[in-house]
Scaffold this motif. Structure first.
Motif, short mmCIF file in Angstrom:
data_model
loop_
_atom_site.label_atom_id
_atom_site.label_comp_id
_atom_site.label_asym_id
_atom_site.label_seq_id
_atom_site.Cartn_x
_atom_site.Cartn_y
_atom_site.Cartn_z
N PRO A 58 0.82 -1.21 0.00
CA PRO A 58 0.00 0.00 0.00
C PRO A 58 0.86 1.26 0.00
N SER A 59 0.41 2.25 -0.73
CA SER A 59 1.13 3.53 -0.78
C SER A 59 0.67 4.40 0.39
N MET A 60 1.33 5.53 0.55
CA MET A 60 0.97 6.46 1.62
C MET A 60 -0.44 7.00 1.41
N ALA A 86 -7.21 4.99 4.26
CA ALA A 86 -7.72 3.99 5.20
C ALA A 86 -7.83 4.56 6.61
N ALA A 87 -6.83 5.36 7.02
CA ALA A 87 -6.87 5.98 8.34
C ALA A 87 -8.04 6.96 8.44
N ASP A 146 -2.94 5.34 0.08
CA ASP A 146 -3.85 4.29 0.51
C ASP A 146 -3.93 4.24 2.03
N GLU A 147 -2.81 4.35 2.69
CA GLU A 147 -2.78 4.31 4.15
C GLU A 147 -3.50 5.51 4.75
N SER A 148 -3.30 6.70 4.19
CA SER A 148 -3.98 7.87 4.73
C SER A 148 -5.48 7.80 4.47
#
Length: 145
Positions: A13-15, A21-22, A17-19
């Motif tokens: 996952p890229s940043m 999701a968060a 995607d992570e942001s």
């Protein structure tokens, strides 16, 4: 990195995607799902899934709500198509333009999502069902003697 299929998408996952999701998880804490958490927990428990995180339960509720909404929308499209075909065939309605969801519409919509719905093989809904029957709405029930 490239995968064997020629795609340039990475499995990591890229940043972004992570942001995303968060942010979704933060929003889920304030979200009140259409399907109550207790109902979702009950059915998850029936399938053997146990999780104490309410965000996971709400995420499942949200996914379920979306799935049901897609099924209903597809069934409505089938209903509209059926009514248009009836008009084209010369079967005029009595001026009532309401959409009526039928089991056939829902079955056709469900089939597109991999769900098979079949009508019962037999249903007695006629006066010849016997003198010992009771009419309740449109269904007939046999009296217990």
């Amino acid at each position: 990195p490239r995968t064997g299929s020629g795609s340039s998408k990475s499995c990591v996952p890229s940043m972004d995607d992570e942001s995303a999701a968060a942010e979704l998880l933060r929003a889920m804490s304030d979200y009140t799902p259409t399907i109550p958490d207790e109902v979702t927990r009950y059915f998850l428990g029936l399938s053997g899934f146990q999780c104490s995180d309410d965000r996971v339960t709400r995420l499942v509720s949200l996914a379920t709500h979306r799935f049901v909404a897609e099924l209903a929308n597809d069934a409505m499209q089938h209903c509209k198509n059926r009514q248009q075909q009836a008009k084209a065939a010369g079967k005029e309605s009595k001026g009532d333009a309401r959409l009526v969801l039928t089991t056939d519409d829902l079955a056709n919509s469900s089939k597109e999502h991999g769900i098979s719905i079949r009508k019962p093989a037999y249903f007695a809904d006629n006066p010849a069902a016997g003198a010992g029957s009771i009419d309740v709405g449109s269904a007939r029930y046999m009296k217990q003697e």
